[in-house]
Design an enzyme around this catalytic site. Structure first.
Site, short mmCIF file in Angstrom:
data_model
loop_
_atom_site.label_atom_id
_atom_site.label_comp_id
_atom_site.label_asym_id
_atom_site.label_seq_id
_atom_site.Cartn_x
_atom_site.Cartn_y
_atom_site.Cartn_z
N ASN A 1 4.04 14.93 25.12
CA ASN A 1 2.80 15.19 24.42
C ASN A 1 2.56 14.00 23.51
O ASN A 1 3.16 13.89 22.43
CB ASN A 1 2.91 16.50 23.61
N GLU B 1 3.93 25.96 24.76
CA GLU B 1 3.09 25.09 25.57
C GLU B 1 3.92 24.13 26.43
O GLU B 1 3.53 23.80 27.55
CB GLU B 1 2.13 24.32 24.67
N HIS C 1 -6.55 24.17 23.89
CA HIS C 1 -5.33 24.99 23.73
C HIS C 1 -5.09 25.85 24.97
O HIS C 1 -4.48 26.91 24.90
CB HIS C 1 -5.44 25.91 22.50
N ARG D 1 0.81 16.42 28.67
CA ARG D 1 -0.33 17.15 28.12
C ARG D 1 -1.51 16.20 28.04
O ARG D 1 -1.41 15.11 27.46
CB ARG D 1 0.00 17.68 26.73
N ARG E 1 -10.86 21.14 10.11
CA ARG E 1 -12.12 21.18 10.85
C ARG E 1 -12.97 22.36 10.39
O ARG E 1 -12.46 23.44 10.12
CB ARG E 1 -11.87 21.30 12.36
#
Length: 423
Positions: A24, A402, A198, A109, A259
């Site tokens: 990742n 993940e 996600h 990823r 965010r």
């Protein structure tokens, strides 16, 4: 892919590649995990951070054979190539080198796959070009993902490199959910639509939630709440995503660490006209100086809760806004699904903040939702129910994984006969 026995007299069985390295790659960091897909166990993991700075840092943790715990090295790592070479050296020191015939593939990823990539994909030059073409809709993420892929290909050009996309799980959304209500020709010309992110987490958690209920994924409707510094919700009907909160970019949806989430688009015009802000300045404001940090100066939920306990009004308001948005999405997705079997909390905040879970569900008894205070307060690294025993809708805490999801998807693609390996 097999490796011959050392000589004609050897009775050793050929080595079936059964390991997957998951990478990742961020703009200045690389996370990695090496997994043995025979039993889906972790052999090693690590993080390289501050790549390109004067003092980079690598923390490597061997997990097989009862190792001595994490090892750390510091020193300048100029780029991702240097970072991955350093990680490879640590793996080699554990007997898990990247040159091992047991390594089947490297899974990467990749945040944005657009509409073209609806499944994990073996990386070719053409695939890499398409990922590059998607940089304008994922400028913070895809460039780093591309760098990781190129570096890994240079280290092991003979090995399959597999891209696993955050957006893939959400490609099952109907057009009514995926389309924005703007001019169709303009939207199509510039690839403007809701993609969602996600995805590996939402896929993994929705399946694990079904398992927790003792049902098949196709028989369960789940609202998944992935709450970390980045946060997103999804409505999953029978194993398929039908709605998700993030959109063209990861900015849309829930209140996040830095965010803003949902905001009137006219705010951007207003800031340009009245405050004289440029597009880049507004981008930084909404992505890096908004959300919890914009509301109260902190994006760590633990610190926010500490401040609330001390009577801090700004922290309390930030928490209330965060929870209000979360409740809106739970209610909206209950309407989209029609029938909800479970609400699953996951990721850093979702897995660890009992106050967030309690507040998000409070007042939703009319939807069949409730939290048992004792179960909610109990900490565990295992999937678990936190709703009362006979609740109409299950409320669950399901730790996400993940990396394992990426490894599973990668191995299934490069080793279609994987089921024949010993379990």
């Amino acid at each position: 892919m097999t490796t011959p026995a050392p000589d004609h007299e050897s009775t050793a069985a050929p080595v079936e590649p059964h390991r997957v390295l998951v990478l990742n790659s961020g703009s200045s960091s690389v996370k990695y995990q090496l997994l043995d897909m025979r039993d889906r166990s972790r052999l090693a993991s690590g993080l390289v951070e501050r790549i390109g700075e004067e003092t980079s840092r690598l923390v490597h943790t061997p997990m097989a054979g009862g190792g001595d715990g994490p090892r750390e090295r510091t020193g300048r790592m100029a780029d991702h190539g240097a970072a991955l070479r350093a990680a490879a050296e640590e793996l080699t020191a554990d007997g898990l080198g990247l040159d091992s015939p047991e390594l089947a593939a490297i899974g990467h990823r990749v945040v944005h796959g657009g509409l073209r990539f609806t499944a994990p994909t073996v990386v070719t030059d053409e695939v890499l070009k398409e990922i590059e073409r998607l940089v304008p809709v994922a400028p913070l993420h895809n460039p780093a993902n591309i760098t990781g892929i190129r570096t890994a290909r240079a280290l092991r050009p003979d090995l399959p490199q597999v891209a696993v996309f955050d957006t893939t799980f959400h490609t099952t959304m109907p057009e009514a959910a995926a389309r924005y209500a703007i001019d169709v020709e303009t939207a199509d010309a510039h690839r403007i639509r809701r993609y969602g992110f996600h995805g590996t987490s939402h896929a993994y958690v929705s399946r694990r939630t079904a398992e927790l209920l003792g049902k098949a994924p196709e028989d369960v409707n789940v609202i998944v709440l992935h709450l970390g510094n980045g946060a997103s919700a999804s409505a999953v009907a029978g194993g398929l995503c039908v709605e998700t909160s993030m959109g063209l970019t990861p900015l849309e949806g829930l209140v996040m660490g830095t965010r803003s989430g949902d905001i009137d688009p006219a705010v951007t015009f207003h800031l340009k006209r009245v405050a004289g802000m440029s597009a880049d300045e507004i981008d930084v404001l909404l992505n890096k100086r908004s959300g919890l940090v914009g509301l109260c100066g902190d994006n760590d939920m633990r610190e926010i809760r500490r401040r609330i306990d001390e009577g801090d009004e700004r922290a309390a308001l930030a928490f209330d806004i965060y929870i209000h948005r979360l409740k809106k999405y739970i209610g909206a997705y209950a309407a989209v699904l029609g029938r909800v079997d479970a609400v699953a909390f996951t990721a850093g905040v979702g897995e660890n903040s009992a106050p967030v879970r309690e507040a998000a569900i409070a007042g939703l008894e009319g939807f069949g939702l409730a939290v048992d205070a004792g179960l909610n307060a109990r900490r565990s690294g295992e999937p678990r129910l936190i709703s009362p025993e006979h609740a109409r809708v299950a409320v669950a805490v399901v730790p996400t994984d993940e990396e394992l999801e990426i490894a599973d998807q990668t191995f299934a693609l490069v080793a279609p006969d994987a089921g024949q390996l010993d379990n």
